[in-house]
Design a protein around this motif. Structure first.
Motif, mmCIF file in Angstrom:
data_model
loop_
_atom_site.group_PDB
_atom_site.id
_atom_site.type_symbol
_atom_site.label_atom_id
_atom_site.label_comp_id
_atom_site.label_asym_id
_atom_site.label_seq_id
_atom_site.Cartn_x
_atom_site.Cartn_y
_atom_site.Cartn_z
ATOM 1 N N ASN A 38 0.319 15.638 -20.235
ATOM 2 C CA ASN A 38 -0.052 15.551 -21.651
ATOM 3 C C ASN A 38 -1.408 14.873 -21.856
ATOM 4 O O ASN A 38 -2.029 15.042 -22.887
ATOM 5 C CB ASN A 38 1.057 14.887 -22.474
ATOM 6 N N LYS A 39 -1.876 14.129 -20.871
ATOM 7 C CA LYS A 39 -3.130 13.389 -21.061
ATOM 8 C C LYS A 39 -4.309 14.343 -21.248
ATOM 9 O O LYS A 39 -5.179 14.113 -22.060
ATOM 10 C CB LYS A 39 -3.404 12.464 -19.881
ATOM 11 N N LYS A 42 -4.404 15.561 -24.745
ATOM 12 C CA LYS A 42 -4.809 14.551 -25.723
ATOM 13 C C LYS A 42 -6.300 14.233 -25.634
ATOM 14 O O LYS A 42 -6.909 13.776 -26.579
ATOM 15 C CB LYS A 42 -3.987 13.261 -25.521
ATOM 16 N N ASN A 67 -1.879 5.787 -16.995
ATOM 17 C CA ASN A 67 -2.147 7.188 -16.666
ATOM 18 C C ASN A 67 -3.353 7.693 -17.453
ATOM 19 O O ASN A 67 -4.118 8.539 -16.975
ATOM 20 C CB ASN A 67 -0.956 8.081 -17.060
ATOM 21 N N GLY A 171 5.221 7.316 -25.854
ATOM 22 C CA GLY A 171 4.555 6.040 -25.597
ATOM 23 C C GLY A 171 3.909 5.609 -26.896
ATOM 24 O O GLY A 171 4.499 4.909 -27.708
ATOM 25 N N THR A 172 2.685 6.114 -27.139
ATOM 26 C CA THR A 172 2.029 5.840 -28.418
ATOM 27 C C THR A 172 2.542 6.749 -29.534
ATOM 28 O O THR A 172 2.264 6.497 -30.703
ATOM 29 C CB THR A 172 0.506 6.068 -28.306
ATOM 30 N N GLY A 173 3.212 7.853 -29.166
ATOM 31 C CA GLY A 173 3.681 8.810 -30.174
ATOM 32 C C GLY A 173 2.660 9.882 -30.507
ATOM 33 O O GLY A 173 2.906 10.728 -31.372
ATOM 34 N N MET A 175 1.548 12.428 -28.605
ATOM 35 C CA MET A 175 2.049 13.762 -28.243
ATOM 36 C C MET A 175 3.113 14.212 -29.241
ATOM 37 O O MET A 175 3.088 15.354 -29.701
ATOM 38 C CB MET A 175 2.625 13.750 -26.822
ATOM 39 N N SER A 281 6.098 15.934 -19.269
ATOM 40 C CA SER A 281 4.705 15.593 -19.564
ATOM 41 C C SER A 281 3.931 15.069 -18.367
ATOM 42 O O SER A 281 2.813 14.590 -18.514
ATOM 43 C CB SER A 281 4.672 14.588 -20.726
HETATM 44 C C1 LIG Z 1 1.173 8.950 -21.542
HETATM 45 C C2 LIG Z 1 2.420 9.686 -21.271
HETATM 46 C C3 LIG Z 1 3.387 9.924 -22.277
HETATM 47 C C4 LIG Z 1 3.274 9.323 -23.664
HETATM 48 O O1 LIG Z 1 2.438 10.020 -24.523
HETATM 49 P P1 LIG Z 1 2.118 9.427 -25.963
HETATM 50 O O2 LIG Z 1 1.293 10.472 -26.572
HETATM 51 O O3 LIG Z 1 1.352 8.141 -25.753
HETATM 52 O O4 LIG Z 1 3.391 9.156 -26.663
HETATM 53 C C5 LIG Z 1 4.494 10.672 -21.964
HETATM 54 N N1 LIG Z 1 4.679 11.161 -20.714
HETATM 55 C C6 LIG Z 1 3.795 10.930 -19.724
HETATM 56 C C7 LIG Z 1 4.093 11.449 -18.380
HETATM 57 C C8 LIG Z 1 2.640 10.197 -19.964
HETATM 58 O O5 LIG Z 1 1.781 9.943 -18.954
#
Ligand SMILES: *Cc1c(COP(=O)(O)O)cnc(C)c1O
Length: 297
Positions: A38-39, A42, A67, A171-173, A175, A281
């Motif tokens: 997902n990084k 984003k 990450n 994490g931060t929400g 995604m 993700s």
């Molecule tokens: C960073 C990460 C997330 C969280 O994503 P957010 O957009 O910060 O909520 C979820 N899964 C993985 C594997 C990540 O590295």
């Protein structure tokens, strides 16, 4: 080691034999071996902004195990941009694997005390020389460009209308917000928080949602002690899940997501006839900080 969105697949998955609800896994982890699935999504709009404005590089923020830091370093280099990573806390004696990776992708690391870090993430780095030559990317890619980049994840799902629920790690929400904006009105997003928390996160996401965004629920019962905590019960689950499904998970996010989805399925949380899309993700590179032999994959 380039990025391959075309290698992402959607696979049916059985968590256990008596499972009656259909579940498909969106394998963002296949996009790259180092960059978390997902990084990259984003980051891509922030990088486009940087290139458009002819910036020299990017500046971003994260902890020593982030990450996001590794992915930013790699993605910036790929885009021909320099990168500076503002790292929370004093410079450690031994660098984490994430920091070693970020350095190897050409990122310049700057270590900030917790106080200075907080100031900097609030945008108070006026003293930073030639700040105007850099694109600032908030921690975790938070903010509108990160959210709209994450929304494009669902463009990879040709049979999107078939799903009733989309499950993802939180994490931060960022995604989750992107998924909610891109999902269809009949769908519900179920987010599994990796951090201990309360529902203030949901409120902070609301301002970023389109009026027609899908409903979402964040569950806070599956953090296994908190962010980056990985008790033996979680490691055992990761090994068992791999044995049953051949799918590797990471210890920070996707293992907790899969554990939660299995628990919810077993507790009949989803109505009969539901069809789930679970977003894997990525994040697998984070497992390298475990000792050899803990994981069977
Ligand atoms: C960073 C990460 C997330 C969280 O994503 P957010 O957009 O910060 O909520 C979820 N899964 C993985 C594997 C990540 O590295």
């Amino acid at each position: 080691m380039s990025i391959h969105p075309e290698s992402i697949t959607i696979e049916p998955i059985r968590f256990y034999t008596e499972q009656t609800i259909e579940v498909s896994l969106l394998r963002l982890d296949k996009i790259h071996t180092v960059i978390s699935g997902n990084k990259w999504f984003k980051l891509k709009e922030y990088l486009a902004l940087a290139l458009e404005a002819k910036k020299q590089g990017i500046i971003t923020f994260g902890g020593a195990w982030s990450n996001h830091i590794v992915a930013s370093a790699y993605a910036a280099r790929q885009a021909g941009l320099s990168s500076i990573g503002m790292i929370r806390g004093e410079e450690p004696l031994l660098y984490s694997q994430s920091l070693i990776d970020a350095l190897s992708y050409g990122m310049e690391l700057r270590f900030l005390s917790r106080f200075d870090y907080q100031q900097a993430t609030r945008g108070n780095i006026m003293s930073f020389p030639d700040a105007e030559n850099f694109q600032f990317i908030p921690e975790g890619g938070k903010g509108s460009p990160g959210i709209s980049g994450a929304a494009s994840i669902l463009e990879l799902v040709p049979n999107l209308p078939a799903f009733s629920h989309i499950c993802c790690a939180v994490g931060t929400g960022t995604m989750l917000a992107g998924l909610a904006n891109a999902a269809l009105p009949h769908q519900e997003i179920i987010g599994i928080s990796s951090l201990k928390g309360t529902d203030t996160l949901s409120a902070s996401i609301m301002p970023f949602l389109h009026p027609e965004a899908a409903r979402f629920t964040i569950l806070f019962d599956y953090h296994f002690g908190g962010y980056a905590k990985h008790p033996p019960a979680l490691i055992d689950f990761m090994n068992r899940f791999f044995r049953t499904t051949q799918v590797p998970t990471d210890m920070v996010y996707t293992s907790k997501l899969m554990f939660a989805v299995e628990s919810l399925l077993k507790a009949a949380y989803f109505p009969e006839g539901s069809s789930l899309l679970v977003v894997h993700s990525g994040g697998l590179q984070g497992n390298r900080s475990l000792s050899a032999g803990e994981l069977i994959f």
